[in-house]
Design an enzyme around this catalytic site. Structure first.
Site, PDB file in Angstrom:
ATOM      1  N   CYS A   1       0.949  -1.188   0.084  1.00 38.24           N
ATOM      2  CA  CYS A   1      -0.033  -0.106   0.010  1.00 38.24           C
ATOM      3  C   CYS A   1       0.817   1.506  -0.006  1.00 38.24           C
ATOM      4  O   CYS A   1       1.710   1.351  -1.078  1.00 38.24           O
ATOM      5  CB  CYS A   1      -0.912  -0.048   1.352  1.00 38.24           C
ATOM      6  SG  CYS A   1      -2.142   1.074   0.803  1.00 38.24           S
TER       7      CYS A   1
ATOM      8  N   HIS B   1      -2.961  -5.062   1.384  1.00 38.90           N
ATOM      9  CA  HIS B   1      -2.512  -5.667   2.642  1.00 38.90           C
ATOM     10  C   HIS B   1      -2.725  -6.822   2.788  1.00 38.90           C
ATOM     11  O   HIS B   1      -3.865  -7.270   3.316  1.00 38.90           O
ATOM     12  CB  HIS B   1      -3.061  -4.764   3.819  1.00 38.90           C
ATOM     13  CG  HIS B   1      -2.886  -3.279   3.917  1.00 38.90           C
ATOM     14  ND1 HIS B   1      -2.091  -2.560   4.355  1.00 38.90           N
ATOM     15  CD2 HIS B   1      -3.786  -2.267   3.379  1.00 38.90           C
ATOM     16  CE1 HIS B   1      -2.125  -1.338   4.525  1.00 38.90           C
ATOM     17  NE2 HIS B   1      -3.121  -1.062   3.634  1.00 38.90           N
TER      18      HIS B   1
ATOM     19  N   GLU C   1      -0.952  -8.646   5.238  1.00 37.42           N
ATOM     20  CA  GLU C   1      -0.917  -8.880   6.732  1.00 37.42           C
ATOM     21  C   GLU C   1      -2.212  -8.569   7.373  1.00 37.42           C
ATOM     22  O   GLU C   1      -2.121  -9.207   8.458  1.00 37.42           O
ATOM     23  CB  GLU C   1       0.218  -8.012   7.152  1.00 37.42           C
ATOM     24  CG  GLU C   1      -0.199  -6.561   7.360  1.00 37.42           C
ATOM     25  CD  GLU C   1      -0.184  -5.596   6.050  1.00 37.42           C
ATOM     26  OE1 GLU C   1      -0.422  -4.464   6.048  1.00 37.42           O
ATOM     27  OE2 GLU C   1      -0.113  -6.187   5.076  1.00 37.42           O
TER      28      GLU C   1
END
Length: 217
Positions: free
Chosen positions: A79, A170, A172
Site C-alpha cells: 500500500c 494489505h 498482513e
C-alpha cells in the site's frame, strides 16, 4: 532465524512483524537510518504516504534506502510502501524512491468508504490470497522490467522488479503469510545480514565502488 527490518515510523508495522514471525523470520523494527546496518531485507508497511514522508524528513531516509538497495538489500512495500517505492506518484504528485518502475495513483479506488477485500490470484499459488484494499493505490503503468505476479480486473496489484516486491493491498491484515514467504525465499538475497557491508570493507576501493555503493547510511 533471519532478521528482517520493518520500517516502524508509521502504519501497520506491528502486523507485518507478526506475519514475518509466522514466515520464520525475526522482525526488527527500524526507526532510525543507522538501524538499517546489517539487515538484508526491509518491509515498508502501509499507512498514510504523506504522513510517512513528513516523518522521514528528520533523517536522510531516501538516500539511506536507495543505498540499502544498491548494496544488495531487498524491499517489500504494501500500500503506502508500494507508493514510496514507485518511480512516479500521481494524485497528487509526491516524492518517491524510484526503485520500482511503475506509476502509482494514490487512493486509486476512492476514499476510506470505498475500501474492500478481494481474493487475489497470485501466479504460482494454488489458492488465492486474501487482499485488504484500504484507500489503496492503483498501478497505472509498469515498465518492461516489472514482473506482474497478480492482477485484478486487468490491473497489476502485485509486482516484482529484481529485489523489490510491491503489493497495492494489505496481505498482513488478512493474516496472510504467503507473500512474506515469497519475499523471503525468492526476492530477498540469500546472504547473511551484513554481507554487502563486509564486501565494501574488505575489497579494494576501486572494486568496492564498482560493485557495491559504500556510502555511509
Amino acid at each position: 532465524m533471519r532478521e528482517v527490518g520493518v520500517l516502524a515510523l508509521q502504519g501497520g508495522f506491528a502486523a507485518h512483524a507478526r506475519i514475518l514471525a509466522q514466515a520464520g523470520a525475526r522482525a526488527v523494527e527500524v526507526r532510525r537510518v543507522a538501524e538499517l546496518a546489517g539487515l538484508e531485507a526491509l518491509v515498508l508497511p502501509g499507512g498514510e504516504s504523506t504522513t510517512l514522508l513528513n516523518l522521514m524528513g528528520d533523517e536522510p531516509w531516501f538516500d539511506a534506502l536507495r543505498a540499502f538497495h544498491d548494496r544488495g538489500g531487498a524491499l517489500f512495500g504494501t500500500c503506502a510502501g508500494a507508493i514510496l517505492l514507485a518511480r512516479r506518484v500521481l494524485a497528487p504528485e509526491q516524492p518517491s524512491l524510484g526503485l520500482l518502475d511503475v506509476t502509482v495513483e494514490r487512493n486509486g479506488y476512492g476514499r476510506q468508504v470505498d475500501s474492500f477485500e478481494a481474493d487475489v490470484e497470485v501466479r504460482g499459488f494454488a489458492e488465492p490470497v486474501r487482499g485488504v484494499f484500504i484507500r489503496a493505490p492503483r498501478i497505472r503503468d509498469a515498465g518492461p522490467g516489472v514482473e506482474v505476479l497478480a492482477a485484478r480486473n486487468g490491473e497489476p496489484v502485485l509486482v516484482r522488479q529484481g529485489r523489490v516486491l510491491a503489493a497495492t493491498f494489505h496481505p498482513e491484515l488478512a493474516g496472510e503469510s504467503r507473500l512474506h514467504r515469497l519475499f523471503l525465499t525468492t526476492v530477498a538475497p540469500a546472504t547473511r545480514p551484513g554481507r554487502a557491508a563486509e564486501v565494501c570493507a574488505t575489497a579494494g576501493p576501486a572494486e568496492a565502488r564498482r560493485r557495491i555503493p559504500c556510502s555511509s547510511t
